[in-house]
Design a protein around this motif. Sequence first.
Motif, short mmCIF file in Angstrom:
data_model
loop_
_atom_site.label_atom_id
_atom_site.label_comp_id
_atom_site.label_asym_id
_atom_site.label_seq_id
_atom_site.Cartn_x
_atom_site.Cartn_y
_atom_site.Cartn_z
N PRO A 39 10.54 -41.68 -0.41
CA PRO A 39 9.62 -41.07 0.56
C PRO A 39 9.34 -41.94 1.78
N LYS A 40 9.43 -43.27 1.61
CA LYS A 40 9.22 -44.15 2.77
C LYS A 40 10.31 -43.93 3.82
N ARG A 41 11.53 -43.68 3.33
CA ARG A 41 12.64 -43.41 4.27
C ARG A 41 12.41 -42.09 5.00
N ALA A 42 11.86 -41.13 4.29
CA ALA A 42 11.53 -39.85 4.92
C ALA A 42 10.50 -40.06 6.02
N LYS A 43 9.49 -40.85 5.73
CA LYS A 43 8.45 -41.10 6.71
C LYS A 43 8.99 -41.84 7.93
N ALA A 44 9.89 -42.77 7.68
CA ALA A 44 10.51 -43.51 8.80
C ALA A 44 11.36 -42.59 9.65
N THR A 45 12.05 -41.63 9.01
CA THR A 45 12.87 -40.67 9.74
C THR A 45 12.02 -39.84 10.70
N LEU A 46 10.82 -39.50 10.28
CA LEU A 46 9.94 -38.65 11.09
C LEU A 46 9.27 -39.42 12.22
N ALA A 47 9.29 -40.73 12.17
CA ALA A 47 8.58 -41.56 13.15
C ALA A 47 9.42 -41.71 14.42
N VAL A 48 9.62 -40.60 15.11
CA VAL A 48 10.41 -40.62 16.35
C VAL A 48 9.69 -39.79 17.40
N GLY A 49 9.62 -40.30 18.61
CA GLY A 49 9.01 -39.57 19.71
C GLY A 49 7.50 -39.69 19.73
N GLU A 50 6.94 -39.28 20.87
CA GLU A 50 5.50 -39.42 21.08
C GLU A 50 4.72 -38.15 20.77
N TYR A 51 5.42 -37.04 20.52
CA TYR A 51 4.71 -35.81 20.21
C TYR A 51 3.99 -35.99 18.88
N PRO A 52 2.70 -35.59 18.81
CA PRO A 52 1.91 -35.86 17.60
C PRO A 52 2.55 -35.32 16.33
N LEU A 53 2.49 -36.13 15.27
CA LEU A 53 3.03 -35.73 13.97
C LEU A 53 2.09 -34.75 13.28
N GLY B 144 3.24 -37.93 27.42
CA GLY B 144 2.68 -36.60 27.40
C GLY B 144 3.66 -35.55 27.87
N LYS B 145 3.16 -34.57 28.61
CA LYS B 145 3.99 -33.44 29.03
C LYS B 145 5.16 -33.87 29.91
N TYR B 146 5.03 -35.02 30.57
CA TYR B 146 6.09 -35.48 31.48
C TYR B 146 7.34 -35.93 30.73
N LEU B 147 7.23 -36.14 29.43
CA LEU B 147 8.42 -36.47 28.63
C LEU B 147 9.28 -35.26 28.36
N TYR B 148 8.74 -34.05 28.61
CA TYR B 148 9.41 -32.84 28.15
C TYR B 148 9.73 -31.89 29.31
#
Length: 781
Positions: free
Chosen positions: A738-752, A627-631
């Motif tokens: 597009p699967k590679r694009a989706k994998a690229t975006l799958a980083v961090g805990e902030y909601p997508l 949550g906020k403690y990551l930032y």
Amino acid sequence: MCLLLIGCGGESNREQPMPETISYNLHIRPILSENCFACHGPDANKRESGLRLDREEDAFSTLKEQPDRHALVPGNPDASEAYLRILSSDQNERMPPPSSNLSLSDNQIQLIEKWIGQGAEYEPHWAFVPPKKAMLPEVKTKDWAQNELDYFVLEAMEEAGLSPNEPADKLSLIRRAYFDVIGLPPNPESLDRMAKDELNLDGLLDSLFANPAYGEKMAVHWMDLSRYADSHGYQDDYYRTQWPWRDWVIHAFNQNLPYDRFITWQLAGDLLPGAGKEQLLATAFNRNHKITEESGAIDEEYRVMYAVDRTNTLGKALLGMTLECAQCHDHKYDPISQKEYYQTFAFFNTVAEWGIEEASPGFSKKSPAKVPLMEIREEDVEDILHFVNMPDSTRRVQTLLANMGKGTNYNSLLAEADVLKVSVMGEPDNTRRTYLLDRGMYDAPKEAVEPGIPKAILPFPDHLPKNRLGLSKWLFDSGNPLTARVFVNRIWQEIFGKGLVATPGDFGMQGNLPVNQPLLDWLAVDFMESGWDIQGLIRKIMQSATYQQSSVVDPEKFEQDPENRLLSRFPRQRLPAEAIRDLVLASSGLLHREIGGPSVKPYQPEGLWEAATSGRGNLSRYLQDSGKYLYRRGLYTFIKRTVPPPSMMIFDASNRDACEVERLQTNTPLQALVMMNDPVVLEASRVLAEKLLESGEPTPHLIRAAFYRIVGRKAEKEEFQILLDNYGSFYSGYSEEPKRAKATLAVGEYPLKDSLPVVERAALMQVISLLYNLEETITKS
């Protein structure tokens, strides 16, 4: 003449023209200190032939082994044995001896010869003479100067045949000021106001000093200096709760607590008449050192180590002196005896503490080395300690559970959640005497000593109490030659990247000479006259024409002054580790701006702690926050001494093992790898891309907006085209996969933001990541 560029320690090793008048401080002392004082200096135990060259009366007296000769005969080099030994071709006679691997250049020999011929006049070491305000020097281009310090800088430039740069453009200046005062980048709205002349520098500084982020920025360098960490250090490296003291430091800077009170409270707040909990909390400064909780250690050995650490920190942080060199013997270069070291040590040797967590007399249970402790409860925070950001009970229990070790009693954890315990100074142990320790060994006491201080700096007045409060009063005596100079120099270093004295922890014989001593002394005296006003000092520096110059590098100036020591341009400097993290979080909108509170554990390579610890203790596992403690800002990143945060260490942050007054400046491929792969940077790139796309503006507008936020200026035509082409390339690639694009975006805990198109998000994310990787982005210029 104010320009001083030669000094031992290697500020400049190039041969200098032969001056008309030879100065001992400027020309001779550095040569003797580098080549002679180890054997013919202050350390009586290592002195050869009974000859001492660092003092006039000794150098002019008859030689012990040759009563008819003198080492130095003023006005007569040919009768001076020291000079003749330098010239000798006999290896058994030559000085320095060939076995030392030291030798003098022809230029240095000529300087010594001319100095002796002119009378061999000694001068007291510049740093031991109280500073005085010189009259403002005469300069040719008076119109350039905006305040007093500019006259001194300009005089040095004009003597070297240099001239100042043009003023920096408005956007560069505002970005520079933001990083120097609050450690954060300006937002687009502030940039716009500056560009439209709706905001001048004075108004900008007023708003920045009023921003509580100022205290956070200033606290970063104080954490290094005070060796703050969230663990004890040593093998098992247990958790410690010192962060309420960090909250106090932030508060003190934001309140612009005068420097004399800021230091006095930290050194001796517990000894002040009517001292309250705030003054007591400030003394945690003295207890930030490493502490062992390993039962196999020797209690007295570690207790002595703690007092030694406090003594050395006083020397390095507040006096700019290498006191530690006198722990085992007389200082080889500075006039500090071993006895004087232990007299200083005596101020810090009466704390009622133990070296390790062992059963101690008078206690029914184990008494940890971190005693004496101060307890902070909810009612304290509601009253006098309102600046302590005590987290809610649930958060405290979670933290305690995360750090609990095997066999921890759950009920005791719940009780501890209601109170914070901070290591502070406490009632002194008046039964403990201090002894000079033979060769610095804890179990080899010799003569007893009373509290005192090296006389060469300033004799300790009889009327002052011989305790830490008296020590603080001595520090801020108007005759103390070091205290103001050392702090002014450190603030100069924070702003310009290098101090006027390039060795901030050593103002002694082996340290560099000031590049501009009249300027350093003027600032030091002005600082004292202002009532030790820290914000006033920073404001004066930033209001100068020197500060407001462009950082554009002129090839001719670079050839003449490659290190820019004369400041004919503003220096370009990579941001410190904490500020790089803060820049990324702030510009992306991820930064959680809460002030103070416990340290947090952001993203870190999996298994790092577990692989580098003993497997014991309550910090054997890394439990990442969420949550906020990551930032949170880099200031709040959890510092475990045995496994410090890797991305920050790669950018030269301190591991906080000991007092550090200057960080290394390295440039390695690992830094580029961090910026390209750190989850914080990638997540920030993704989040900013999503925030921009939500506006519905066309892609070119979004790229320009990202550039403005991150770099702090508008992209030039060629730059913009490169970024647009880069976006197009990624867009094409992700459209096909597009699967590679989706994998690229799958980083961090902030909601997508899954409602936004995947390909556009991924392509814009990559462009923003490129912007974060620009050298200009992480550079203050």
